[in-house]
Design a protein around this motif. Structure first.
Motif, mmCIF file in Angstrom:
data_model
loop_
_atom_site.group_PDB
_atom_site.id
_atom_site.type_symbol
_atom_site.label_atom_id
_atom_site.label_comp_id
_atom_site.label_asym_id
_atom_site.label_seq_id
_atom_site.Cartn_x
_atom_site.Cartn_y
_atom_site.Cartn_z
ATOM 1 N N LYS A 254 0.768 -1.161 -0.049
ATOM 2 C CA LYS A 254 -0.060 -0.130 0.030
ATOM 3 C C LYS A 254 0.911 1.254 -0.194
ATOM 4 C CE LYS A 254 -3.466 2.449 2.827
ATOM 5 N NZ LYS A 254 -4.094 2.354 4.095
ATOM 6 N N ASN A 255 1.824 1.272 0.887
ATOM 7 C CA ASN A 255 2.642 2.471 0.923
ATOM 8 C C ASN A 255 3.910 2.503 -0.069
ATOM 9 O OD1 ASN A 255 1.531 3.746 3.527
ATOM 10 N ND2 ASN A 255 1.790 1.801 4.506
ATOM 11 N N ILE A 256 4.346 1.555 -0.700
ATOM 12 C CA ILE A 256 5.588 1.660 -1.383
ATOM 13 C C ILE A 256 5.288 1.069 -2.784
ATOM 14 C CG2 ILE A 256 8.047 1.162 -1.855
ATOM 15 C CD1 ILE A 256 8.410 0.907 1.091
ATOM 16 N N TYR A 257 4.812 -0.248 -2.947
ATOM 17 C CA TYR A 257 4.806 -1.013 -4.272
ATOM 18 C C TYR A 257 3.758 -0.703 -4.994
ATOM 19 C CZ TYR A 257 9.042 -2.800 -1.591
ATOM 20 O OH TYR A 257 10.121 -2.847 -0.830
ATOM 21 N N GLN A 258 2.548 -0.668 -4.607
ATOM 22 C CA GLN A 258 1.254 -0.589 -5.447
ATOM 23 C C GLN A 258 1.030 -1.444 -6.450
ATOM 24 O OE1 GLN A 258 1.356 3.800 -6.338
ATOM 25 N NE2 GLN A 258 2.078 4.126 -4.270
ATOM 26 N N SER A 259 1.625 -2.728 -6.195
ATOM 27 C CA SER A 259 1.542 -3.860 -7.155
ATOM 28 C C SER A 259 0.071 -4.549 -7.226
ATOM 29 C CB SER A 259 2.656 -4.919 -6.845
ATOM 30 O OG SER A 259 2.471 -6.093 -7.462
ATOM 31 N N SER A 260 -0.562 -4.384 -8.471
ATOM 32 C CA SER A 260 -1.683 -5.191 -8.481
ATOM 33 C C SER A 260 -1.713 -6.481 -8.220
ATOM 34 C CB SER A 260 -2.299 -4.901 -9.997
ATOM 35 O OG SER A 260 -1.709 -5.358 -10.683
ATOM 36 N N GLU A 261 -0.515 -7.219 -8.571
ATOM 37 C CA GLU A 261 -0.231 -8.596 -8.473
ATOM 38 C C GLU A 261 -0.193 -9.224 -7.240
ATOM 39 O OE1 GLU A 261 1.411 -6.767 -10.444
ATOM 40 O OE2 GLU A 261 1.078 -7.672 -12.602
ATOM 41 N N LEU A 262 0.598 -8.217 -6.366
ATOM 42 C CA LEU A 262 0.236 -8.455 -4.628
ATOM 43 C C LEU A 262 -1.019 -8.389 -4.201
ATOM 44 C CD1 LEU A 262 3.603 -7.104 -3.555
ATOM 45 C CD2 LEU A 262 2.928 -9.392 -3.447
ATOM 46 N N PHE A 316 9.905 -4.370 -9.745
ATOM 47 C CA PHE A 316 11.317 -3.679 -9.821
ATOM 48 C C PHE A 316 11.712 -3.141 -11.280
ATOM 49 C CE2 PHE A 316 12.879 -6.949 -6.465
ATOM 50 C CZ PHE A 316 12.021 -6.463 -5.601
ATOM 51 N N SER A 317 10.682 -3.422 -12.361
ATOM 52 C CA SER A 317 10.940 -2.826 -13.341
ATOM 53 C C SER A 317 10.315 -1.422 -13.494
ATOM 54 C CB SER A 317 10.386 -3.915 -14.670
ATOM 55 O OG SER A 317 8.900 -3.601 -14.502
ATOM 56 N N GLY A 318 9.509 -1.133 -12.429
ATOM 57 C CA GLY A 318 9.176 0.058 -12.516
ATOM 58 C C GLY A 318 7.579 0.193 -12.313
ATOM 59 N N SER A 319 6.781 -0.883 -12.627
ATOM 60 C CA SER A 319 5.275 -0.727 -12.618
ATOM 61 C C SER A 319 4.932 -0.499 -11.285
ATOM 62 C CB SER A 319 5.013 -2.022 -13.219
ATOM 63 O OG SER A 319 5.047 -2.980 -12.481
ATOM 64 N N GLY A 320 3.890 0.265 -11.114
ATOM 65 C CA GLY A 320 3.275 0.344 -9.738
ATOM 66 C C GLY A 320 3.801 1.430 -9.129
ATOM 67 N N LEU A 321 4.912 2.189 -9.312
ATOM 68 C CA LEU A 321 5.343 3.411 -8.731
ATOM 69 C C LEU A 321 4.979 4.507 -9.503
ATOM 70 C CD1 LEU A 321 8.963 2.514 -7.411
ATOM 71 C CD2 LEU A 321 6.931 2.954 -6.181
ATOM 72 N N SER A 322 3.849 5.120 -9.450
ATOM 73 C CA SER A 322 3.509 6.320 -10.087
ATOM 74 C C SER A 322 2.809 7.410 -9.141
ATOM 75 C CB SER A 322 2.297 5.810 -11.044
ATOM 76 O OG SER A 322 1.155 5.286 -10.295
ATOM 77 N N GLU A 323 2.868 8.541 -9.710
ATOM 78 C CA GLU A 323 2.469 9.716 -8.751
ATOM 79 C C GLU A 323 1.198 10.577 -9.363
ATOM 80 O OE1 GLU A 323 5.880 12.220 -7.620
ATOM 81 O OE2 GLU A 323 6.148 12.714 -9.663
ATOM 82 N N GLY A 324 0.895 9.824 -10.493
ATOM 83 C CA GLY A 324 -0.085 10.857 -10.948
ATOM 84 C C GLY A 324 0.017 11.058 -12.384
ATOM 85 N N ASN A 325 -0.778 11.936 -13.041
ATOM 86 C CA ASN A 325 -0.636 12.564 -14.598
ATOM 87 C C ASN A 325 -0.170 13.741 -14.729
ATOM 88 O OD1 ASN A 325 -2.119 9.929 -14.927
ATOM 89 N ND2 ASN A 325 -4.323 11.028 -14.656
ATOM 90 N N ASP A 326 0.783 13.603 -15.797
ATOM 91 C CA ASP A 326 1.181 15.316 -16.233
ATOM 92 C C ASP A 326 0.416 15.320 -17.449
ATOM 93 O OD1 ASP A 326 4.830 14.332 -15.555
ATOM 94 O OD2 ASP A 326 3.226 15.017 -14.142
ATOM 95 N N GLU A 327 0.561 16.635 -17.844
ATOM 96 C CA GLU A 327 -0.142 17.292 -19.094
ATOM 97 C C GLU A 327 0.539 16.772 -20.156
ATOM 98 O OE1 GLU A 327 -2.677 19.015 -19.202
ATOM 99 O OE2 GLU A 327 -3.232 19.120 -17.262
#
Length: 327
Positions: A254-262, A316-327
């Protein structure tokens, strides 16, 4: 037309925003003293090489070493370890620091204050009884009693500690820090070293927790293979252990990885456990119990399969670590 893209969130920001560093430290006098003369005499009497035999005396009328360790271990095992995660310093060095999610920080500190009070209540009790403890200890030791083994209370009081250090994560960008008088090359080297440490912890945290979760799931599968024909079925502790491991992985995810698989694996496990109203029902030797065990076992196999589908590789490839949308 707005074009959205996901911006990868920095690891150090993710950890720093949601976790706090803590370090537990506790000490007390042991109440155990080595007797050099008695050690030599025992070695000589028994034909042993000097230094191979030691006589350690409990110099008080009670085992205060055991009493203090009991409080320290209760705090570690019931509060500190279940709510925190190890934090390493890099180069495979183990750090005294651990990290706790900000959501669980208050729970940790409440538990700390509870056992800290218990610890110092014991200190005050020993302070009150100190002289009588010495007298009883010397009486029990007989000829091995030695007044020099004992110090005045004022000389040992500072040795009792039960403390929690707290620290926050800071950015490792040194470019705007005027206190660091280093060349650009040296600054970059420091930043790269700290960044590597964040990355190493980012990976090792989940690798270890995922491993222990998989082991707990497998323990349930193995336990449910028993049909009750032996002396016993399974212990409740295997389910308690799984629930604790699920909570730890859910907290990290919840706090770090935000993985849908987990999330998927956790949902399967939680749903399966929730469907069992009473663990004792799984011990039923009839068809109902057999059916329930088969259902839970199948759910655990499904969860294990979900955990094994390159979960770590995707995270670890980067999926799940997002902070929102950019224009």
């Amino acid at each position: 037309m707005r074009r959205c893209k996901m911006k990868k969130k920095k690891i150090e920001t993710t950890i720093g925003d949601t976790f706090t560093k803590v370090r537990f430290y506790s000490s007390a006098i042991s109440g155990i003293k080595k007797d050099s003369d008695a050690s030599w005499e025992m070695a000589y009497t028994n034909g042993a090489v000097e230094g191979q035999v030691a006589v350690n005396k409990k110099i008080f009328g009670r085992d205060i070493n055991k009493e203090f360790r009991n409080i320290q271990n209760k705090f570690r095992n019931k509060v500190l370890y279940p709510t925190t995660y190890p934090w390493t310093d890099g180069d495979e060095m183990t750090s005294e620091w651990r990290i706790v999610s900000n959501e669980k920080y208050d729970f940790l500190m409440e538990g700390f204050e509870k056992y800290q009070k218990e610890f110092f209540d014991l200190v005050n009790e020993i302070k009150t009884d100190y002289l009588s403890m010495i007298q009883e200890g010397m009486a029990r030791l007989g000829k091995l009693a030695n007044e020099d083994d004992y110090k005045d209370w004022i000389d040992i009081e500072h040795k009792f500690n039960f403390a929690m250090g707290v620290d926050v994560f800071t950015s490792y960008n040194t470019s705007n820090d005027t206190r660091i008088n280093l060349s650009e090359k040296q600054r970059t080297a420091i930043e790269n070293s700290i960044a590597s440490n964040y990355e190493a912890n980012f990976k090792s945290l989940l690798e270890e927790e995922k491993k222990t979760l998989e082991e707990s799931v497998q323990n349930i599968i193995d336990a449910l293979k028993k049909d009750g024909s032996g002396k016993s079925f399974f212990k409740d502790s295997v389910f308690k252990n799984l629930k604790e491991k699920v909570e730890r992985v859910r907290d990290l995810n919840k706090n770090i990885y935000q993985s849908s698989e987990l999330d998927k694996a956790i949902d399967i496990i939680v749903g399966s456990l929730a469907s069992v109203n009473d663990i004792d029902s799984l011990r039923d030797k009839g068809e109902i119990g057999k059916s329930k065990r088969a259902k839970v076992s199948a759910d655990m196999e499904k969860a294990k399969s979900s955990l094994n589908q390159n979960t770590l590789g995707k995270i670890f490839s980067g999926s799940g670590l997002s902070e929102g949308n950019d224009e």
